[in-house]
Design an enzyme around this catalytic site. Structure first.
Site, mmCIF file in Angstrom:
data_model
loop_
_atom_site.group_PDB
_atom_site.id
_atom_site.type_symbol
_atom_site.label_atom_id
_atom_site.label_comp_id
_atom_site.label_asym_id
_atom_site.label_seq_id
_atom_site.Cartn_x
_atom_site.Cartn_y
_atom_site.Cartn_z
ATOM 1 N N ASN A 118 9.104 7.023 6.793
ATOM 2 C CA ASN A 118 10.536 6.190 6.159
ATOM 3 C C ASN A 118 11.575 7.343 5.693
ATOM 4 O O ASN A 118 12.670 6.942 6.505
ATOM 5 C CB ASN A 118 9.983 5.990 4.580
ATOM 6 C CG ASN A 118 9.600 7.288 3.493
ATOM 7 O OD1 ASN A 118 9.157 7.639 3.932
ATOM 8 N ND2 ASN A 118 9.837 7.163 2.833
ATOM 9 N N GLY A 170 2.635 11.147 2.942
ATOM 10 C CA GLY A 170 2.151 10.198 3.455
ATOM 11 C C GLY A 170 1.771 8.778 2.080
ATOM 12 O O GLY A 170 1.544 9.522 0.645
ATOM 13 N N SER A 171 0.929 8.050 2.529
ATOM 14 C CA SER A 171 0.635 7.343 1.603
ATOM 15 C C SER A 171 -1.024 8.498 0.221
ATOM 16 O O SER A 171 -1.483 9.053 1.436
ATOM 17 C CB SER A 171 -0.362 6.229 2.564
ATOM 18 O OG SER A 171 -1.369 6.638 2.922
ATOM 19 N N GLU A 201 2.267 15.563 -0.468
ATOM 20 C CA GLU A 201 3.207 14.709 -1.124
ATOM 21 C C GLU A 201 2.923 13.089 -0.919
ATOM 22 O O GLU A 201 3.403 12.662 0.241
ATOM 23 C CB GLU A 201 4.249 14.867 -0.373
ATOM 24 C CG GLU A 201 5.157 16.872 -0.425
ATOM 25 C CD GLU A 201 5.804 16.977 -1.708
ATOM 26 O OE1 GLU A 201 5.965 16.021 -2.074
ATOM 27 O OE2 GLU A 201 5.090 17.948 -2.033
ATOM 28 N N CYS A 212 10.199 6.512 -1.284
ATOM 29 C CA CYS A 212 8.763 7.449 -2.148
ATOM 30 C C CYS A 212 9.861 7.364 -3.734
ATOM 31 O O CYS A 212 8.564 7.730 -4.026
ATOM 32 C CB CYS A 212 7.819 8.925 -1.457
ATOM 33 S SG CYS A 212 9.360 10.394 -1.822
ATOM 34 N N GLU A 269 2.205 0.594 -4.470
ATOM 35 C CA GLU A 269 3.356 0.812 -5.088
ATOM 36 C C GLU A 269 4.296 -0.108 -3.496
ATOM 37 O O GLU A 269 3.966 -0.585 -2.685
ATOM 38 C CB GLU A 269 3.377 1.826 -3.959
ATOM 39 C CG GLU A 269 4.658 2.639 -3.391
ATOM 40 C CD GLU A 269 4.764 4.239 -2.901
ATOM 41 O OE1 GLU A 269 3.673 4.908 -2.481
ATOM 42 O OE2 GLU A 269 5.707 4.604 -2.640
HETATM 43 P P1 NAD Z 1 0.274 6.589 6.010
HETATM 44 O O1 NAD Z 1 -0.185 7.995 4.973
HETATM 45 O O2 NAD Z 1 0.333 5.803 6.853
HETATM 46 O O3 NAD Z 1 0.957 7.175 7.441
HETATM 47 C C1 NAD Z 1 1.237 9.027 7.177
HETATM 48 C C2 NAD Z 1 1.053 9.937 8.299
HETATM 49 O O4 NAD Z 1 -0.269 10.147 8.270
HETATM 50 C C3 NAD Z 1 1.071 9.507 9.060
HETATM 51 O O5 NAD Z 1 1.775 10.701 10.275
HETATM 52 C C4 NAD Z 1 -0.144 8.533 10.587
HETATM 53 O O6 NAD Z 1 -0.520 8.954 11.617
HETATM 54 C C5 NAD Z 1 -0.856 9.140 9.804
HETATM 55 N N1 NAD Z 1 -2.442 8.874 9.145
HETATM 56 C C6 NAD Z 1 -1.891 7.612 9.532
HETATM 57 N N2 NAD Z 1 -3.206 6.986 9.027
HETATM 58 C C7 NAD Z 1 -4.035 8.303 8.987
HETATM 59 C C8 NAD Z 1 -5.947 8.609 9.087
HETATM 60 N N3 NAD Z 1 -6.586 7.669 9.019
HETATM 61 N N4 NAD Z 1 -6.025 9.570 9.058
HETATM 62 C C9 NAD Z 1 -5.460 10.722 8.703
HETATM 63 N N5 NAD Z 1 -3.772 10.997 9.213
HETATM 64 C C10 NAD Z 1 -3.520 9.400 9.221
HETATM 65 O O7 NAD Z 1 2.192 6.999 5.412
HETATM 66 P P2 NAD Z 1 3.413 5.721 5.564
HETATM 67 O O8 NAD Z 1 2.911 4.422 5.588
HETATM 68 O O9 NAD Z 1 3.080 6.802 6.671
HETATM 69 O O10 NAD Z 1 4.311 6.173 4.061
HETATM 70 C C11 NAD Z 1 4.799 5.876 3.271
HETATM 71 C C12 NAD Z 1 3.921 5.612 2.370
HETATM 72 O O11 NAD Z 1 3.980 8.016 2.225
HETATM 73 C C13 NAD Z 1 3.821 5.783 0.952
HETATM 74 O O12 NAD Z 1 3.041 6.099 -0.104
HETATM 75 C C14 NAD Z 1 5.306 6.809 0.739
HETATM 76 O O13 NAD Z 1 5.117 6.484 -1.349
HETATM 77 C C15 NAD Z 1 4.785 7.725 0.864
HETATM 78 N N6 NAD Z 1 5.922 8.864 0.149
HETATM 79 C C16 NAD Z 1 5.957 9.872 -0.508
HETATM 80 C C17 NAD Z 1 6.777 10.903 0.239
HETATM 81 C C18 NAD Z 1 6.553 11.964 -0.577
HETATM 82 O O14 NAD Z 1 7.419 12.914 -0.661
HETATM 83 N N7 NAD Z 1 6.062 12.109 -1.894
HETATM 84 C C19 NAD Z 1 7.756 11.209 0.795
HETATM 85 C C20 NAD Z 1 7.310 9.925 2.153
HETATM 86 C C21 NAD Z 1 6.947 8.953 1.360
#
Ligand code: NAD
Length: 454
Positions: A111, A186-187, A208, A242, A332
């Protein structure tokens, strides 16, 4: 994994430790990001239809402001910190030395694909670490520019850029190499996978994550300002932020006024047709688009609701929610759909918030300071704002991070340096005094111990 082993070997030479080395790397990275400004703007427009202005506030400008702080403060961050010593250890001296952790892994989402990979990197470099960088595969144009920046700036034995599908690449990395720290954004669902992969080797993590961040508008709020300050972050990057306000809890007495003010401000930000606005983003991909469109059926649309699959466009949407069991209030949202829920008394609103424990952020709009403190104390959350939304994360003097389901640890500014440093605790005892009292036999010494140790 040979290439990651090379980072370990490089780290062990001690080359990354000196002040001059760290400073030079930060300066090189800053210059490279400045040189690639146009490429960064173009890539973020391609991936998410971000305007240059929005990129500057939330991506490359944000990054440059953080790296500027690190360059300025690095020397003082690296200094050992003297602390006082307890009476028992007189005449010893004590101090804390920040040390690099070693070889670290940074994983980022799509994002804010530029900033969320490179801002943690500032802390990792400043603290003297080697780094493996793993971007999101879902923002490919931005990933390509970052690859160019990293590979033209750093030796791959020091900062290694690794691409690919996260579900394959990340377990492969973490199962075959014992990192000294993993910094993941990430998520929450994937955060749990990262945590369990790290647990096998007791690798420390920063997580995070996301969550449903509530935004409370009380009867004492300044409604026009509240509407403006909520709508801006909620619809920035089409709500894929996020810390965007996930939903509004508004006191019944100001509900109509707030809805009118939100409509007025959304119209003034993006015009009559936001699809034509240069300042309104797009949904990252069809999967997210389809997920978001389902939420449009979960309540009464008050504004927006239009969508265009071919353009991955969803209009800024206000939706009134009465049934809290619908999907929109379970997950979310992470998109440009803003639920509005009316409350009559604080206890009822707190009960709704408690359904999603430990949100990443919370926002309270009120002109009453007693009320403001009551809300802040009543809810455990990562960080937040009073009479504002989302912008707390732009102040590098505030630690940014969640708690519980929304995360573990924090960063930004000095906190990034701390996250990527081990604090080695040292006590130095001179030899000119060595009281016999400390050594056995202890006969008759208990009362003295009781005086010295309390
Ligand atoms: P995601 O968890 O799908 O992906 C994040 C990263 O994890 C990517 O690099 C992806 O390649 C990797 N990944 C995906 N599946 C994986 C797996 N099974 N095993 C290991 N790694 C894997 O997240 P997203 O959809 O890219 O981002 C959205 C989420 O991130 C939302 O929940 C948002 O709130 C959160 N977010 C948090 C912050 C923060 O600073 N707290 C900032 C931005 C986004």
């Amino acid at each position: 994994m040979e290439s990651v082993q090379a980072l370990r070997q490089y780290f062990e030479t001690g080359a990354t430790q000196s002040y001059t080395f760290r400073l030079a790397q930060l300066e090189k990275l800053k210059a490279s990001v400045q040189q690639h400004e146009v490429d960064i703007f173009e890539a973020l427009h391609k991936d998410l239809r971000k305007s240059k202005e929005e990129c500057w506030i939330t991506e490359n400008g944000f990054f440059l402001s953080e790296i500027g702080v690190a360059i300025k403060q690095l020397k003082s961050w690296m200094q050992p910190k003297k602390v006082t010593t307890n009476l028992l250890n007189f005449p010893s001296k004590s101090y804390i030395v920040p040390e690099p952790l070693g070889v670290t892994l940074i994983i980022s989402p799509w994002n804010y694909p530029f900033q969320l990979l490179l801002t943690p990197l500032i802390g990792a470099i400043a603290a003297g670490n080697c780094v493996v960088l793993k971007p999101s595969e879902l923002a490919p144009a931005t990933a390509a520019v970052i690859k160019k920046i990293i590979e033209s700036t750093f030796d791959k034995n020091y900062i290694l850029y690794v691409e690919g599908d996260g579900a394959t690449v990340v377990p492969e990395l973490m199962n075959n190499f014992v990192f000294d720290h993993v910094f993941y954004t990430g998520s929450t669902a994937v955060g749990k996978i990262i945590y369990s992969l790290a647990a096998k080797n007791l690798v420390p993590v920063t997580l995070e994550l996301g969550g449903k961040s509530p935004c409370v508008v009380t009867a004492n709020a300044h409604i026009d300002i509240a509407a403006k300050r909520i709508a801006m972050p909620k619809f920035s990057n089409a709500g894929q932020m996020c810390v965007a306000p996930d939903y509004i809890l508004v006191h019944r007495s100001v509900k109509d006024a707030l809805i009118d003010a939100l409509k007025k401000n959304i119209q003034s930000f993006f015009g009559d047709n936001p699809q034509q606005s240069d300042y309104y983003g797009r949904i990252i991909n069809a999967k997210q688009f389809d997920r978001l469109c389902q939420y449009l059926q979960d309540g009464k649309i008050l504004m927006g609701g239009q969508f265009d699959h071919t353009d991955l466009y969803i209009a800024p949407t206000l939706i009134e929610i009465t049934d809290l069991n619908k999907g929109i209030m379970q997950d979310e949202i992470f998109g440009p759909i803003l639920p509005i829920i009316t409350y009559d008394d604080d206890a009822a609103a707190l009960k709704i918030i408690a359904q999603h424990k430990n949100p990443l952020a919370m926002y309270v709009f009120t002109n009453n300071t007693t009320e403001e403190q009551q809300w802040i104390k009543a809810v455990p959350f990562g960080g937040g704002c009073i009479n504002n939304a989302s912008l707390h994360l732009t102040n590098h003097r505030l630690p940014f991070g969640g708690r519980g389901a929304s995360g573990l640890g924090n960063y930004h500014g000095r906190f990034s340096f701390d996250t990527f440093s081990h604090k080695k605790a040292i006590m130095k005892t001179p030899n000119w005094l060595d009281l016999a009292l400390k050594y056995p036999p202890y006969t008759g010494k208990l009362s003295l111990f009781k005086k010295a140790i309390k």
